[in-house]
Design a protein around this motif. Sequence first.
Motif, PDB file in Angstrom:
ATOM      1  N   GLN A 169     -23.614 -14.291  54.680  1.00 27.77           N
ATOM      2  CA  GLN A 169     -23.307 -15.643  54.200  1.00 27.77           C
ATOM      3  C   GLN A 169     -24.287 -16.643  54.778  1.00 27.77           C
ATOM      4  O   GLN A 169     -24.818 -17.512  54.083  1.00 27.77           O
ATOM      5  CB  GLN A 169     -21.865 -16.007  54.588  1.00 27.77           C
ATOM      6  CG  GLN A 169     -21.314 -17.262  53.928  1.00 27.77           C
ATOM      7  CD  GLN A 169     -21.673 -18.546  54.665  1.00 27.77           C
ATOM      8  OE1 GLN A 169     -22.038 -18.514  55.827  1.00 27.77           O
ATOM      9  NE2 GLN A 169     -21.596 -19.653  53.967  1.00 27.77           N
ATOM     10  N   GLY A 172     -16.729 -27.680  53.379  1.00 31.50           N
ATOM     11  CA  GLY A 172     -15.451 -28.294  53.733  1.00 31.50           C
ATOM     12  C   GLY A 172     -15.070 -29.450  52.831  1.00 31.50           C
ATOM     13  O   GLY A 172     -14.363 -30.362  53.232  1.00 31.50           O
ATOM     14  N   PHE A 209      -7.290 -16.342  45.796  1.00 30.86           N
ATOM     15  CA  PHE A 209      -7.634 -16.420  47.207  1.00 30.86           C
ATOM     16  C   PHE A 209      -8.438 -17.671  47.533  1.00 30.86           C
ATOM     17  O   PHE A 209      -8.210 -18.328  48.539  1.00 30.86           O
ATOM     18  CB  PHE A 209      -8.402 -15.174  47.666  1.00 30.86           C
ATOM     19  CG  PHE A 209      -8.904 -15.329  49.053  1.00 30.86           C
ATOM     20  CD1 PHE A 209      -8.017 -15.262  50.122  1.00 30.86           C
ATOM     21  CD2 PHE A 209     -10.234 -15.611  49.308  1.00 30.86           C
ATOM     22  CE1 PHE A 209      -8.453 -15.456  51.410  1.00 30.86           C
ATOM     23  CE2 PHE A 209     -10.682 -15.803  50.598  1.00 30.86           C
ATOM     24  CZ  PHE A 209      -9.789 -15.731  51.651  1.00 30.86           C
ATOM     25  N   GLY A 264     -15.059 -25.468  49.515  1.00 33.62           N
ATOM     26  CA  GLY A 264     -13.850 -25.801  50.265  1.00 33.62           C
ATOM     27  C   GLY A 264     -13.657 -24.837  51.416  1.00 33.62           C
ATOM     28  O   GLY A 264     -12.742 -24.013  51.412  1.00 33.62           O
ATOM     29  N   GLY A 265     -14.527 -24.893  52.394  1.00 27.92           N
ATOM     30  CA  GLY A 265     -14.427 -23.995  53.539  1.00 27.92           C
ATOM     31  C   GLY A 265     -15.218 -22.719  53.326  1.00 27.92           C
ATOM     32  O   GLY A 265     -15.912 -22.557  52.319  1.00 27.92           O
ATOM     33  N   GLN A 266     -15.096 -21.808  54.277  1.00 31.33           N
ATOM     34  CA  GLN A 266     -15.841 -20.555  54.220  1.00 31.33           C
ATOM     35  C   GLN A 266     -15.205 -19.621  53.197  1.00 31.33           C
ATOM     36  O   GLN A 266     -14.150 -19.909  52.654  1.00 31.33           O
ATOM     37  CB  GLN A 266     -15.908 -19.927  55.610  1.00 31.33           C
ATOM     38  CG  GLN A 266     -16.759 -20.739  56.589  1.00 31.33           C
ATOM     39  CD  GLN A 266     -18.251 -20.668  56.286  1.00 31.33           C
ATOM     40  OE1 GLN A 266     -18.671 -20.014  55.335  1.00 31.33           O
ATOM     41  NE2 GLN A 266     -19.052 -21.341  57.086  1.00 31.33           N
ATOM     42  N   ASN A 267     -15.847 -18.495  52.960  1.00 36.98           N
ATOM     43  CA  ASN A 267     -15.525 -17.721  51.760  1.00 36.98           C
ATOM     44  C   ASN A 267     -15.247 -16.254  52.046  1.00 36.98           C
ATOM     45  O   ASN A 267     -15.268 -15.809  53.186  1.00 36.98           O
ATOM     46  CB  ASN A 267     -16.700 -17.841  50.810  1.00 36.98           C
ATOM     47  CG  ASN A 267     -17.968 -17.489  51.554  1.00 36.98           C
ATOM     48  OD1 ASN A 267     -18.180 -16.338  51.892  1.00 36.98           O
ATOM     49  ND2 ASN A 267     -18.773 -18.476  51.871  1.00 36.98           N
ATOM     50  N   ILE A 289     -20.545 -12.408  57.709  1.00 39.18           N
ATOM     51  CA  ILE A 289     -20.968 -13.724  58.210  1.00 39.18           C
ATOM     52  C   ILE A 289     -22.494 -13.801  58.271  1.00 39.18           C
ATOM     53  O   ILE A 289     -23.093 -14.808  57.905  1.00 39.18           O
ATOM     54  CB  ILE A 289     -20.358 -13.999  59.610  1.00 39.18           C
ATOM     55  CG1 ILE A 289     -18.848 -14.207  59.478  1.00 39.18           C
ATOM     56  CG2 ILE A 289     -21.005 -15.211  60.264  1.00 39.18           C
ATOM     57  CD1 ILE A 289     -18.132 -14.432  60.788  1.00 39.18           C
ATOM     58  N   ALA A 348     -10.962  -8.788  59.867  1.00 40.98           N
ATOM     59  CA  ALA A 348     -11.759  -9.993  59.660  1.00 40.98           C
ATOM     60  C   ALA A 348     -11.766 -10.848  60.927  1.00 40.98           C
ATOM     61  O   ALA A 348     -10.854 -10.743  61.735  1.00 40.98           O
ATOM     62  CB  ALA A 348     -11.174 -10.791  58.502  1.00 40.98           C
ATOM     63  N   PRO A 349     -12.754 -11.738  61.073  1.00 42.86           N
ATOM     64  CA  PRO A 349     -13.895 -11.940  60.175  1.00 42.86           C
ATOM     65  C   PRO A 349     -14.964 -10.852  60.331  1.00 42.86           C
ATOM     66  O   PRO A 349     -15.139 -10.290  61.399  1.00 42.86           O
ATOM     67  CB  PRO A 349     -14.460 -13.287  60.615  1.00 42.86           C
ATOM     68  CG  PRO A 349     -13.712 -13.735  61.809  1.00 42.86           C
ATOM     69  CD  PRO A 349     -12.708 -12.721  62.164  1.00 42.86           C
ATOM     70  N   HIS A 398     -16.528 -13.334  54.403  1.00 38.17           N
ATOM     71  CA  HIS A 398     -16.002 -13.139  55.765  1.00 38.17           C
ATOM     72  C   HIS A 398     -15.030 -11.963  55.852  1.00 38.17           C
ATOM     73  O   HIS A 398     -14.527 -11.640  56.914  1.00 38.17           O
ATOM     74  CB  HIS A 398     -15.329 -14.414  56.259  1.00 38.17           C
ATOM     75  CG  HIS A 398     -16.305 -15.526  56.526  1.00 38.17           C
ATOM     76  ND1 HIS A 398     -17.062 -16.089  55.530  1.00 38.17           N
ATOM     77  CD2 HIS A 398     -16.671 -16.139  57.662  1.00 38.17           C
ATOM     78  CE1 HIS A 398     -17.843 -17.017  56.052  1.00 38.17           C
ATOM     79  NE2 HIS A 398     -17.627 -17.067  57.336  1.00 38.17           N
ATOM     80  N   PHE A 399     -14.752 -11.345  54.702  1.00 35.48           N
ATOM     81  CA  PHE A 399     -13.873 -10.169  54.681  1.00 35.48           C
ATOM     82  C   PHE A 399     -14.631  -8.949  54.185  1.00 35.48           C
ATOM     83  O   PHE A 399     -14.032  -7.948  53.825  1.00 35.48           O
ATOM     84  CB  PHE A 399     -12.650 -10.439  53.801  1.00 35.48           C
ATOM     85  CG  PHE A 399     -11.953 -11.712  54.170  1.00 35.48           C
ATOM     86  CD1 PHE A 399     -11.074 -11.747  55.245  1.00 35.48           C
ATOM     87  CD2 PHE A 399     -12.221 -12.876  53.497  1.00 35.48           C
ATOM     88  CE1 PHE A 399     -10.474 -12.919  55.622  1.00 35.48           C
ATOM     89  CE2 PHE A 399     -11.611 -14.066  53.874  1.00 35.48           C
ATOM     90  CZ  PHE A 399     -10.731 -14.089  54.942  1.00 35.48           C
ATOM     91  N   ARG A 442      -8.327 -20.444  46.039  1.00 30.40           N
ATOM     92  CA  ARG A 442      -7.604 -21.583  45.481  1.00 30.40           C
ATOM     93  C   ARG A 442      -8.202 -22.035  44.149  1.00 30.40           C
ATOM     94  O   ARG A 442      -8.050 -23.177  43.746  1.00 30.40           O
ATOM     95  CB  ARG A 442      -7.538 -22.743  46.484  1.00 30.40           C
ATOM     96  CG  ARG A 442      -6.641 -22.428  47.690  1.00 30.40           C
ATOM     97  CD  ARG A 442      -6.544 -23.588  48.658  1.00 30.40           C
ATOM     98  NE  ARG A 442      -7.795 -23.769  49.382  1.00 30.40           N
ATOM     99  CZ  ARG A 442      -8.221 -24.933  49.863  1.00 30.40           C
ATOM    100  NH1 ARG A 442      -7.493 -26.010  49.689  1.00 30.40           N
ATOM    101  NH2 ARG A 442      -9.350 -25.007  50.524  1.00 30.40           N
TER     102      ARG A 442
END
Lengths: 409, 414
Positions: free
Chosen positions: B260, B277, B316, B33-36, B257, B251-252, B39-40, B318
């Motif tokens: 990933q 996504g 975080f 569900g999107g990036q993770n 990145i 971030a990011p 990225h932090f 979800r």
Amino acid sequence: MNDHKFEQCIKCTICTAYCPVVAVNPLYPGPKQAGPDGERFRIKNKFFFDENLKYCMNCKRCEVACPSGVNIADIIHSARMRYGHQKPNLRDMILASTDLMGVMARPVAPVVNAVAGSKAGKWAMDTFLGVDQHRTFPKYQFKGFVGWFKREMEASQASYPRQIAFFHGCSTEYQHPEVGKAFVQVMNALGFGVQLLDEECCGVAMISNAMWKQAKQHARHNVAAFEKAVDAGLPVVTTASTCTFTMRDEYPHILGVDNAKVRSSIVLVEKFIHDLVDKGKVKLVFRKDYKARMAYHIPCHMEKLGWSIFTKNLLQMIPGADLTVLGSGCCGIAGTYGFKKENYAYSQAIGQPVFDEIARVNPEFVVSECDTCKWQIEMSTGYAVKNPILILSEALDLEATAKANCVNG
Amino acid sequence: MKYDVVLIGGGLSSLVCGISLQRTGKRCLMVSGGQNALHFSSGAFGLLGFRPDGSAVERPLEELDKLPANHPYRKVGAAKMHEYVNRVKPFFASCGVMLDGDPERNSWRLTPTGTVRPSWLAMSDVTLYEDSVVSIGRKALIANIAGYLDFNTAFLAEGLEKAGVTCRLEAVALPEFERLRTSASEMRSVNIARVMDHDQVWKKFVEQVCVLLRDEDVVVLPEVFGLQDEHVLEQIRECIPARVVFVGTMAPSVPGIRCQSALKTAFEQAGGEFLMGDEVISSEMDGERVLSVRTANLGDTVLEADHFVLATGGFFGRGLQATAEAVSEPVFGLDVDAPEERTQWYNPDFFAPQPYTRFGVHTSENLRAMKAGKEMENVYVIGSELGGADALCEGSGAGIAVMTGFKAAEMING
């Protein structure tokens, strides 16, 4: 609270990292600022609306990347609709009215093609309209898809045991009738009769060019036509990814046109055939002599639909297909965006990594479900781009497939 | 569609697990569900940095038996932990991510506040020091890009000065970055990194830094280099006649990145299918077995699999949801380790360890999920979706992701 979930944004800036426009155009405020951040201000006072939101290509890559489920591009385009002062100029209206232009250009297609392809014609369009002169226009066809279908195919369609409705879209009708022909051949071989809809252009280019009223009219018209088909038990099958995405998601999310009754019935042919094969409901018999080295460019709206998996799986079923899936990237055209003089350089800069990769892979041809990606890639790389349904029609042994599906041709 | 394994979540733990499975011949599909959270990333991985009393851990493996019984590392088991820690560097190297550090002993790294923090393994951006009382250097030149606000040089200098390092702050202005400043909000790490990726730009920047350099023995730069190619970092270190230390930005995260992207590519090159996504919206179960799931994008196309891996990343990601009444796991409705009484979820002292950070899906000893008190036969939970650890206080987030990712892959391979 808001339909586009802007309050879910945690300000992580991940969207910005995946925005192709931010990377090349400093005038664009970026998805986070243009979307959820700006929205907070705009709902207080429309004064905070920034016309530079027009630089958003609506590729949806921000939404695909967002870990918090925020519909960033929807927020941006709804804001353009609600607060924007952008009025389409003559150039925008011409570019956006894909069906009207097709109707007008068809009777004089050779002349239009010659003028649009000539140096003088390009100079004139650049100078007087603001359509960039480096752009190659897709050629209008003298004879369209619908005419061919009615003349040669329509009579036999009722004889097939199962029926579907086909949304062919503008480019199949005016520029690439071979895609529609391939679609009908393949569907017939699988035992499906094809019925045409009373369709209008999906309206995506009108959304991009702030022709909101016309876009809504088209949306309402199409949804009514689809409801009729779906009530009659027909799924609405398509060949163009952006039309499909627009009719499924942009109608309700941006235009506010309710398509709830038909949304799940609007389906790209790749998903449609894939699911039938997956459930064992149809068989595909491929030609033994078909061989091709192809590279699949996944259009942005296919990424958003999440359906490239179906195209990949289908193409991989072809024994003679040597398939390379290209890295995920926008080709830069975004419908009418790249045709505009003010966007041309950005458009080509966005697409450059895609063009470079295609050159490295050096396939016989490129695969893409999107016709504007096709125009952009063909113009920028010299490689031919084919719709997957065209490839299927070439790779399938249509007679043997018809037999395997108990179709009496 | 039928797969051997469907992995739900696309972050570090899922990618490690998915790559391991796909390379051993399992057909995997990953739904993200999107990036993770990569990225932090700071660019460094932690295995176990701190004890509950806040003291720093030197050898994480020696602390395992002191961890609570439901800690993910206890479920992985001491023997496997010893085996896996030495597998991490070659595994990441095979995906194109070179990690530094001693897998059995913590090192230290410089943080954006100018302090040092225990670290386990780190990407090429991060400089690792052998001990905490370190010799970061005598004098540091902290060089920023003019106009870049996500790298707080004053903070950094304040911390470093306390540790006895004399600091000088400089900002380099290059015309290549002026255009980014047109939209002040877009002066972000990745946008800068994309410009820095051009050889002539980073070289020009480095030249400017060399001109500014006086008698400093350390140069501190933000982590905005080598987005596409980490070898640039090495070249920068060679070009500057002082020790170059890269420090994390807001971030990011550029190293995150890069990591990933390398892991996702490795997964796909091994034949794995990645749905970005998209999210799982329903499932079909038979007793303690999940038979199939459906996703928002694929609609009526059903995804069947023999095994399911849940790596949805806690609150975080979800992967956990909290309402005023309860904490729940939204995908399969699994049991969650969390007290019923809401007042026990948090500590009113904001900076104290927060109980909710330990919440997660309740699993058996072998990482199989529990649902209504029964062990699921084919659902494994990994990464921060697991309860029992306070990754923030422990400095264990990446370690838990990688160790449990390996473990679940091994369980599935039998």
